[in-house]
Scaffold this motif. Structure first.
Motif, PDB file in Angstrom:
ATOM      1  N   GLY A 168       0.905  -1.122  -0.241  1.00 37.61           N
ATOM      2  CA  GLY A 168      -0.027   0.066   0.070  1.00 37.61           C
ATOM      3  C   GLY A 168       0.821   1.241   0.029  1.00 37.61           C
ATOM      4  O   GLY A 168       0.466   2.206  -0.834  1.00 37.61           O
ATOM      5  N   SER A 169       1.956   1.326   0.741  1.00 33.86           N
ATOM      6  CA  SER A 169       2.744   2.569   0.825  1.00 33.86           C
ATOM      7  C   SER A 169       3.592   2.856  -0.692  1.00 33.86           C
ATOM      8  O   SER A 169       3.442   4.115  -1.030  1.00 33.86           O
ATOM      9  N   TRP A 170       4.042   1.639  -1.145  1.00 33.66           N
ATOM     10  CA  TRP A 170       4.664   2.103  -2.396  1.00 33.66           C
ATOM     11  C   TRP A 170       3.485   2.251  -3.432  1.00 33.66           C
ATOM     12  O   TRP A 170       3.791   3.246  -4.381  1.00 33.66           O
ATOM     13  N   VAL A 175       1.241   6.447  -7.002  1.00 32.62           N
ATOM     14  CA  VAL A 175       0.395   7.207  -7.535  1.00 32.62           C
ATOM     15  C   VAL A 175       0.398   8.759  -7.509  1.00 32.62           C
ATOM     16  O   VAL A 175       0.228   9.492  -8.482  1.00 32.62           O
ATOM     17  N   ARG A 176       1.100   9.190  -6.460  1.00 31.68           N
ATOM     18  CA  ARG A 176       1.065  10.639  -6.063  1.00 31.68           C
ATOM     19  C   ARG A 176       2.354  10.930  -7.162  1.00 31.68           C
ATOM     20  O   ARG A 176       2.390  12.027  -7.787  1.00 31.68           O
ATOM     21  N   LYS A 177       3.412  10.216  -7.457  1.00 35.22           N
ATOM     22  CA  LYS A 177       4.540  10.610  -8.253  1.00 35.22           C
ATOM     23  C   LYS A 177       3.520  10.710  -9.646  1.00 35.22           C
ATOM     24  O   LYS A 177       4.343  11.699 -10.372  1.00 35.22           O
ATOM     25  N   LYS A 193       9.569  12.893  -4.962  1.00 32.73           N
ATOM     26  CA  LYS A 193      10.810  11.956  -4.909  1.00 32.73           C
ATOM     27  C   LYS A 193      10.843  11.230  -3.536  1.00 32.73           C
ATOM     28  O   LYS A 193      11.769  10.712  -3.169  1.00 32.73           O
ATOM     29  N   GLY A 194       9.433  11.102  -3.014  1.00 39.25           N
ATOM     30  CA  GLY A 194       9.431  10.454  -1.721  1.00 39.25           C
ATOM     31  C   GLY A 194       9.547   8.864  -1.943  1.00 39.25           C
ATOM     32  O   GLY A 194       9.319   8.408  -3.254  1.00 39.25           O
ATOM     33  N   LYS A 195       9.957   7.997  -1.177  1.00 41.02           N
ATOM     34  CA  LYS A 195      10.196   6.425  -1.482  1.00 41.02           C
ATOM     35  C   LYS A 195       9.104   5.805  -0.517  1.00 41.02           C
ATOM     36  O   LYS A 195       8.661   6.002   0.322  1.00 41.02           O
ATOM     37  N   LEU A 199       7.507   5.601   3.520  1.00 36.28           N
ATOM     38  CA  LEU A 199       6.231   5.625   3.928  1.00 36.28           C
ATOM     39  C   LEU A 199       5.709   4.355   4.485  1.00 36.28           C
ATOM     40  O   LEU A 199       5.025   4.340   5.507  1.00 36.28           O
ATOM     41  N   PHE A 200       6.359   3.309   4.181  1.00 32.11           N
ATOM     42  CA  PHE A 200       6.047   1.921   4.980  1.00 32.11           C
ATOM     43  C   PHE A 200       6.280   1.902   6.428  1.00 32.11           C
ATOM     44  O   PHE A 200       5.751   1.513   7.272  1.00 32.11           O
ATOM     45  N   TRP A 201       7.635   2.207   6.525  1.00 31.36           N
ATOM     46  CA  TRP A 201       8.076   2.359   7.884  1.00 31.36           C
ATOM     47  C   TRP A 201       7.506   3.292   8.859  1.00 31.36           C
ATOM     48  O   TRP A 201       7.232   3.283  10.010  1.00 31.36           O
TER      49      TRP A 201
END
Length: 323
Positions: A168-170, A175-177, A193-195, A199-201
């Motif tokens: 889900g985080s990826w 989608v945002r990218k 540029k977030g990874k 977001l998962f952690w």
């Protein structure tokens, strides 16, 4: 010290200058008109409130403008509610037919519709909202392709289901990218540029600490989440990259939510428009664009005259706040 102050001066700060009493008059008038017209006035109420918030939001001492109209949003709402009426009619027909196969098909179509429509709603809402938004007379423009976004969203949803939510985080970052990389403002382009792993952690930590801290960790989580989305959003101008910066502290968020809750609770909801203005003022106070952006050299390249508010209305209907 001189270098530091010069850098600070080059940062482009956002500011919300709306007034609670001023907005309350609009808010309660729209509420009454919407009730008396059995909801028909809602599109015009929404546009009036959006125009107010845009008009009182500043970047570098210049305010934004929302160009949408109540008629555009009303037309979008009519399309949404006619479609929903047909779906509900088919669902009721299937359930009352006493035919198990037809009932199963009608239920399946009803729920499948809400899964498959989300990417189209997001695409339409972002295209409409960007085409109707401007700053210094320069318009935003969304260049995404609805079928590309559809397949990206459906693929991400399926992988998220098969991985029991882990992907889900990826998926959200992907989608945002896609959305930001297809967004333009005059001759400026955007990117994220977030990874996904970051977001998962962040999400995993929230899940693990929510119950042991009796929910108190939520303040740190939302502060980190908003900072993640802001700080990793990138603007490109003539090959030069500039980032946003969100400087809110956890204590600031705690104060905002606590006072907002008390205001709404004590006044039995009457303070809602003041709370909304207070929240906008608070959020924009901590948002800025780092040094390097030359606002005087932003030029209108081309803009979209898209006026179909179907996606905007559908996002509203689904209560899906992605923008």
């Amino acid at each position: 010290m001189e270098v530091l102050s010069s850098l600070k001066a080059d940062q482009k700060r956002f500011k919300y200058v709306g007034k609670g009493t001023q907005f309350a008059i609009i808010y309660f008038k729209n509420l009454l008109f919407t009730i008396f017209t059995l909801g028909i006035y809602y599109p015009w109420a929404k546009v009036e409130e959006l125009k107010y918030h845009y008009q009182y939001t500043e970047l570098h001492a210049t305010r934004f403008t929302f160009h949408g109209t109540g008629k555009e949003v009303f037309n979008g709402f009519m399309k949404v509610y006619i479609l929903f009426f047909l779906l509900v009619t088919f669902l009721i027909f299937g359930l009352q037919s006493q035919n198990e196969i037809l009932a199963t098909i009608s239920i399946g179509i009803f729920y499948l519709f809400f899964i498959l429509i989300i990417p189209f709603a997001i695409h339409g809402a972002i295209r409409y909202r960007s085409s109707r938004s401007s700053w210094k007379g320069i318009h935003f423009k969304y260049l995404g392709n609805k079928m590309e976004l559809f397949w990206k969203y459906i693929t991400g949803t399926l992988i998220t289901i098969f991985t029991l939510g882990i992907y889900g985080s990826w998926f959200m970052v992907d989608v945002r990218k896609y959305i930001l990389s297809h967004l333009r403002f005059g001759n400026l382009s955007f990117d994220f540029k977030g990874k996904g792993e970051s977001l998962f952690w962040m999400n995993l930590k929230f899940i693990l600490l929510f119950i042991p801290t009796f929910g108190i960790y939520s303040f740190w989580y939302y502060k980190n989440l908003w900072k993640f989305y802001a700080d990793y959003t990138e603007i490109t101008q003539n090959g030069k990259k500039v980032n946003f910066n969100f400087s809110m502290k956890t204590g600031d968020l705690f104060e905002l939510i606590l006072i907002n809750f008390l205001l709404v609770f004590i006044t039995l909801g009457i303070a809602t428009p003041w709370v909304m203005v207070r929240t906008y003022t608070f959020m924009f106070r901590f948002l800025e664009i780092n040094e390097g952006l030359d606002t005087n050299s932003i030029q209108q390249v081309s803009y979209d005259t898209y006026t179909d508010a179907y996606g905007e209305s559908l996002v509203d209907f689904l209560d899906f706040n992605f923008i």
